[in-house]
Design a protein around this motif. Structure first.
Motif, PDB file in Angstrom:
ATOM      1  N   PHE A   7       4.799  -2.839   2.815  1.00 36.18           N
ATOM      2  CA  PHE A   7       4.564  -4.174   2.257  1.00 36.18           C
ATOM      3  C   PHE A   7       3.346  -4.815   2.915  1.00 36.18           C
ATOM      4  O   PHE A   7       3.416  -5.939   3.435  1.00 36.18           O
ATOM      5  N   ALA A   8       2.259  -4.103   2.964  1.00 36.07           N
ATOM      6  CA  ALA A   8       1.025  -4.601   3.576  1.00 36.07           C
ATOM      7  C   ALA A   8      -0.136  -3.864   2.936  1.00 36.07           C
ATOM      8  O   ALA A   8      -0.020  -2.679   2.619  1.00 36.07           O
ATOM      9  N   ASP A   9      -1.228  -4.563   2.743  1.00 36.99           N
ATOM     10  CA  ASP A   9      -2.426  -3.950   2.171  1.00 36.99           C
ATOM     11  C   ASP A   9      -3.633  -4.579   2.840  1.00 36.99           C
ATOM     12  O   ASP A   9      -3.722  -5.807   2.861  1.00 36.99           O
ATOM     13  N   SER A  69       0.854  -1.195   0.000  1.00 35.99           N
ATOM     14  CA  SER A  69       0.000   0.000   0.000  1.00 35.99           C
ATOM     15  C   SER A  69       0.882   1.235   0.000  1.00 35.99           C
ATOM     16  O   SER A  69       2.065   1.166   0.345  1.00 35.99           O
ATOM     17  N   VAL A  70       0.299   2.352  -0.391  1.00 33.13           N
ATOM     18  CA  VAL A  70       1.055   3.601  -0.418  1.00 33.13           C
ATOM     19  C   VAL A  70       0.273   4.649   0.365  1.00 33.13           C
ATOM     20  O   VAL A  70      -0.959   4.698   0.287  1.00 33.13           O
ATOM     21  N   SER A  71       1.002   5.441   1.162  1.00 32.13           N
ATOM     22  CA  SER A  71       0.361   6.507   1.942  1.00 32.13           C
ATOM     23  C   SER A  71       1.102   7.802   1.671  1.00 32.13           C
ATOM     24  O   SER A  71       2.312   7.804   1.428  1.00 32.13           O
ATOM     25  N   ARG A  72       0.368   8.903   1.748  1.00 33.40           N
ATOM     26  CA  ARG A  72       0.974  10.213   1.494  1.00 33.40           C
ATOM     27  C   ARG A  72       0.552  11.191   2.578  1.00 33.40           C
ATOM     28  O   ARG A  72      -0.601  11.191   3.008  1.00 33.40           O
ATOM     29  N   SER A 120       2.084  -1.844  11.489  1.00 29.20           N
ATOM     30  CA  SER A 120       3.040  -1.403  10.482  1.00 29.20           C
ATOM     31  C   SER A 120       4.394  -2.080  10.680  1.00 29.20           C
ATOM     32  O   SER A 120       5.051  -2.475   9.717  1.00 29.20           O
ATOM     33  N   ALA A 121       4.796  -2.228  11.948  1.00 30.20           N
ATOM     34  CA  ALA A 121       6.064  -2.909  12.228  1.00 30.20           C
ATOM     35  C   ALA A 121       5.992  -4.349  11.720  1.00 30.20           C
ATOM     36  O   ALA A 121       6.967  -4.889  11.195  1.00 30.20           O
ATOM     37  N   ALA A 122       4.813  -4.963  11.862  1.00 31.30           N
ATOM     38  CA  ALA A 122       4.654  -6.350  11.404  1.00 31.30           C
ATOM     39  C   ALA A 122       4.776  -6.455   9.883  1.00 31.30           C
ATOM     40  O   ALA A 122       5.124  -7.502   9.348  1.00 31.30           O
ATOM     41  N   GLY A 123       4.508  -5.357   9.190  1.00 32.57           N
ATOM     42  CA  GLY A 123       4.597  -5.358   7.724  1.00 32.57           C
ATOM     43  C   GLY A 123       5.990  -5.031   7.210  1.00 32.57           C
ATOM     44  O   GLY A 123       6.192  -4.888   6.003  1.00 32.57           O
ATOM     45  N   ALA A 124       6.950  -4.886   8.111  1.00 36.98           N
ATOM     46  CA  ALA A 124       8.317  -4.556   7.667  1.00 36.98           C
ATOM     47  C   ALA A 124       8.952  -5.770   6.993  1.00 36.98           C
ATOM     48  O   ALA A 124       8.654  -6.914   7.336  1.00 36.98           O
TER      49      ALA A 124
END
Ligand code: PMP
Length: 456
Positions: free
Chosen positions: A387-389, A375-378, A398-402
């Motif tokens: 690397f998570a969606d 996913s992308v955030s701005r 978010s740390a889990a998606g690292a």
């Protein structure tokens, strides 16, 4: 075999090895400089410079606007921008002129005397962020530390509450995360904590008002120190109503609110505070406002400033623990003034934000085209993919998606083709000079990387 992050680990490993070899070939002088630095701890001027995707750092030769060159003669489009310290672009002409004049023609790097620039800067910060009284540090870390001391003093309360996986600089109180049992515990790797962090701190997940209320209800929290959007564990945006809820709860429990705008300043000329209409009691900031020159600053509400002034027992002038000899020095003040008046203007932000929007839209298209679960955030001029969606809702998610291996691959692949992202992040920041051509160049290389990564 597609595994976590949606990529085949064997392909990832092979591609990373190939790219690291190419990097070594492109950077022989950097490699030699690193191997010669025998008397630097960790071979680098600051140990975090060993966070490098390729085994050794790129050594800087020149930097101007959003372009860097290294000592091997490679040129880069720079989306790292000193992790926000150079959001105004590298060495913007007005800052160079102001600092050169201060150091050269006028003279006086540090004198223990105020300059008229400081009052102008205070007024500009007040107009942008809405807090009427300002004081200075040399780093955002110190701005946070001193704000914390002031708020402990006025409330008489011992604890500071932060969000799990926040970053506010090397502030002892902030090195706490929510553990698997839902309770606060020291962040992994915390170096030399003076006491167990649960003695000084409480923690709640971002976007979790119930969790925040549970912690505040203890009645021992002097201040909530937070970024209005997390920016140091990917970008985690606030859900509708969350920031208003934080303000309501902090008021309900007599807790002050500090907005750390060091990174979220990317949201606009008055940071996230103005962008989202927030009302913090204290606002801390650093890095970008100095155009690359070391600065930190904190703004106080009128109520808080009055409460501090009324406390005759607090030594705010000498040994009380708030202040530093070089804080507010003439060079830093000249740099902030030039940056705010002439570089990071309303117009510059409009350009930076529209460039960042193109950056984020392009990334989203590529993720969809390559069918990747990312996913992308701005946040204004700042973009980050994860690397998570869907995009994570809090720091722990978010740390889990690292995925450090995948991150390293993308960083070295881009660097080998002349594009720099921010180490520690997949973050791209736009400065006033960043163009849509630069964005297109990044996307072309990113597309090629994803094509290689996802080949069957
Ligand atoms: N606050 C935030 C939100 C930050 O991201 C950082 C640094 N990345 C800091 C504070 C500390 O800034 P400095 O390292 O300049 O003290």
């Amino acid at each position: 075999m597609a595994t976590d992050s949606g990529v085949d680990r064997l392909i990832l490993q092979q591609l990373t090895e190939r790219e690291r070899a190419a990097f070594a070939e492109r950077h022989p002088r950097s490699a030699a400089a690193y191997s010669r630095a025998d008397h630097l701890f960790g071979r680098v001027p600051m140990t975090w410079m060993n966070k490098t995707a390729a085994g050794f750092p790129v050594y800087l030769k020149t930097a101007r606007g959003n372009r860097l060159t290294d000592i091997d003669g490679n040129e880069f489009v720079d989306f790292c921008l000193g992790d926000t310290g150079a959001m105004a672009g590298h060495s913007p002409a007005p800052v160079v002129a102001a600092v050169t004049r201060r150091l050269g023609e006028l003279g006086g790097a540090t004198t223990m005397m105020p300059t008229e620039d400081a009052a102008v800067v205070g007024a500009e910060l007040a107009a942008r962020f809405g807090l009427p009284f300002w004081s200075f540090a040399l780093t955002a870390t110190d701005a946070n530390r001193w704000a914390i001391r002031l708020l402990r003093a006025v409330t008489g309360r011992p604890k500071i509450l932060v969000n799990s996986y926040c970053y506010h600089g090397s502030v002892d109180e902030s090195l706490i995360v929510v553990g698997p049992d839902g309770r606060g515990r020291s962040r992994e790797g915390n170096v030399g904590a003076p006491v167990d962090v649960t003695e000084t701190s409480r923690v709640a997940e971002f976007n979790d008002l119930a969790g925040l209320e549970r912690e505040l209800a203890h009645g021992d929290v002097a201040a909530v120190l937070m970024e209005p959007a997390l920016t140091n564990i990917g970008i985690v945006l606030p859900e509708p109503g969350y920031l208003a809820g934080v303000r309501e709860l902090t008021r309900k429990y007599g807790t002050y609110l500090i907005n750390d705008e060091t990174h979220t300043f990317s949201a606009g000329p008055g940071g996230a505070t103005r962008f989202w209409g927030l009302e913090p009691d204290v606002l801390t900031i650093g890095k970008a406002i100095g155009g690359g020159v070391p600065v930190g600053a904190y703004g106080l509400s009128a109520e808080l400033a009055d409460a501090l002034t009324a406390r005759g027992d607090l030594d705010l002038v000498d040994m009380g623990g708030v202040g530093g000899t070089l804080a507010g020095n003439p060079v830093s003040m000249a740099a902030i003034r030039a940056t705010l008046e002439e570089v990071l203007t309303e117009g510059a932000f409009a350009t930076m934000i529209s460039t960042a929007t193109a950056f984020a839209d392009g990334i989203q298209k590529l993720l969809t085209a390559h069918d990747l679960p990312w996913s992308v955030s701005r946040l204004g001029a700042r973009v980050e993919y994860r690397f998570a969606d869907p995009a994570p809702r809090n720091g722990t998610e978010s740390a889990a998606g690292a995925d450090a291996e995948l991150e390293d691959f993308l960083h070295v692949y881009l660097a080998n083709r002349g594009v720099l992202l921010t180490p520690f992040h997949n973050m791209a920041l736009m400065c006033p000079e960043t163009t849509l051509d630069d964005v297109a160049r990044h996307h072309e290389i990113f597309d090629a990387a994803l094509t290689e990564l996802t080949r069957a």
